[in-house]
Design an enzyme around this catalytic site. Structure first.
Site, PDB file in Angstrom:
ATOM      1  CG  ASP A  10      -0.262  -0.296   2.523  1.00 10.20           C
ATOM      2  OD1 ASP A  10       0.879   0.169   2.677  1.00 10.20           O
ATOM      3  OD2 ASP A  10      -0.854  -0.945   3.406  1.00 10.20           O
ATOM      4  CB  SER A  11       0.323   4.697   1.235  1.00 16.34           C
ATOM      5  OG  SER A  11       0.035   4.371   2.584  1.00 16.34           O
TER       6      SER A  11
END
Length: 242
Positions: A10-11
């Protein structure tokens, strides 16, 4: 050709090539030995990540990664009824989705080194302070994630790694071994500071080195300049590349 190592997540993975990021540090460590490929998607949970598998890791690819980190869970563990509930995935589904990802990668390349990384711990006060910077007085009093809930997801990640016989990094526990981890490792209660990135880097390098992917034992893709005879440069390339 250089082997390929994919960072999938993810981020926290997407941001890993920022200055001081763990992905950038890996790229430096494996320079001229392996290509570090970042496939990080901010805001994604494991449910949405499944839609990417056949695009990022096609079964008929002729260029398969030799290793991959799978780093999800921070968004899956968002709480229902709070501002990030659209990202929430039940913990049982989270584990099942991780299993699907691992099995797909193993189908691509049975010899692939797979490392599951748990979500980091959550600093709830840090998340509240960050929300205030975004929404001011409209910010919810209750954080959209809690460390306790995230810990449940981390535990399932570790259990799955043992079940499938793949490597894992318990980042959730590791970071909390350090005093003042909340501010030392997390910039907004969730994402990583430079020191937090260093923890991930050190843990990934440790796991890689414990297997067959130690950078110090890998050859350069082409000969070092010191081995090139200026009077007969072809010789070094013939010996190294053939």
């Amino acid at each position: 050709m250089r082997p390929q190592i994919v960072l999938f997540g993810d981020s926290i993975t997407q941001q890993s090539f920022r200055p001081g990021g763990w992905g950038a540090a890996l790229a430096d460590t494996y320079s001229r030995k392996a290509d570090i490929v970042v496939r990080g998607y901010g805001g994604y949970n494991t449910r949405w990540a499944l839609f990417l598998l056949h695009h990022l890791f096609p079964l008929d690819s002729t260029k398969l990664p030799v290793a991959a980190t799978i780093f999800f869970g921070a968004n899956d563990a968002a709480l229902l009824g709070r501002t990030s509930e659209r990202q929430y995935v039940p913990v049982e589904e989270y584990k099942a989705n991780l299993k699907t990802i691992v099995r797909h990668l193993k189908e691509c390349n049975p010899a692939m080194l797979i490392v599951l990384i748990t979500p980091p711990p959550v600093d709830e006060e840090g998340r509240k302070d960050y929300a205030i910077t975004l929404y001011g007085e409209k910010a919810m009093e209750l954080p959209e994630r809690t460390n306790e809930m995230t810990g449940l997801y981390a535990a399932q990640c570790i259990d799955l790694a043992k079940e499938l016989g793949v490597r894992s990094i318990d980042l959730w526990s590791k970071m909390q071994e350090t005093e003042n981890w909340q501010k030392k490792f997390l910039s907004d209660g969730l994402h990583l500071t430079e020191k937090g990135n260093a923890v991930v880097y050190e843990e990934v390098v440790r796991v890689f080195s414990e297997t067959w992917l130690s950078a110090s034992e890998m050859p350069y893709d082409f000969p070092p300049h010191s081995e090139i005879d200026p009077k007969n440069p072809a010789k070094a390339f013939e010996e190294h590349c053939l």
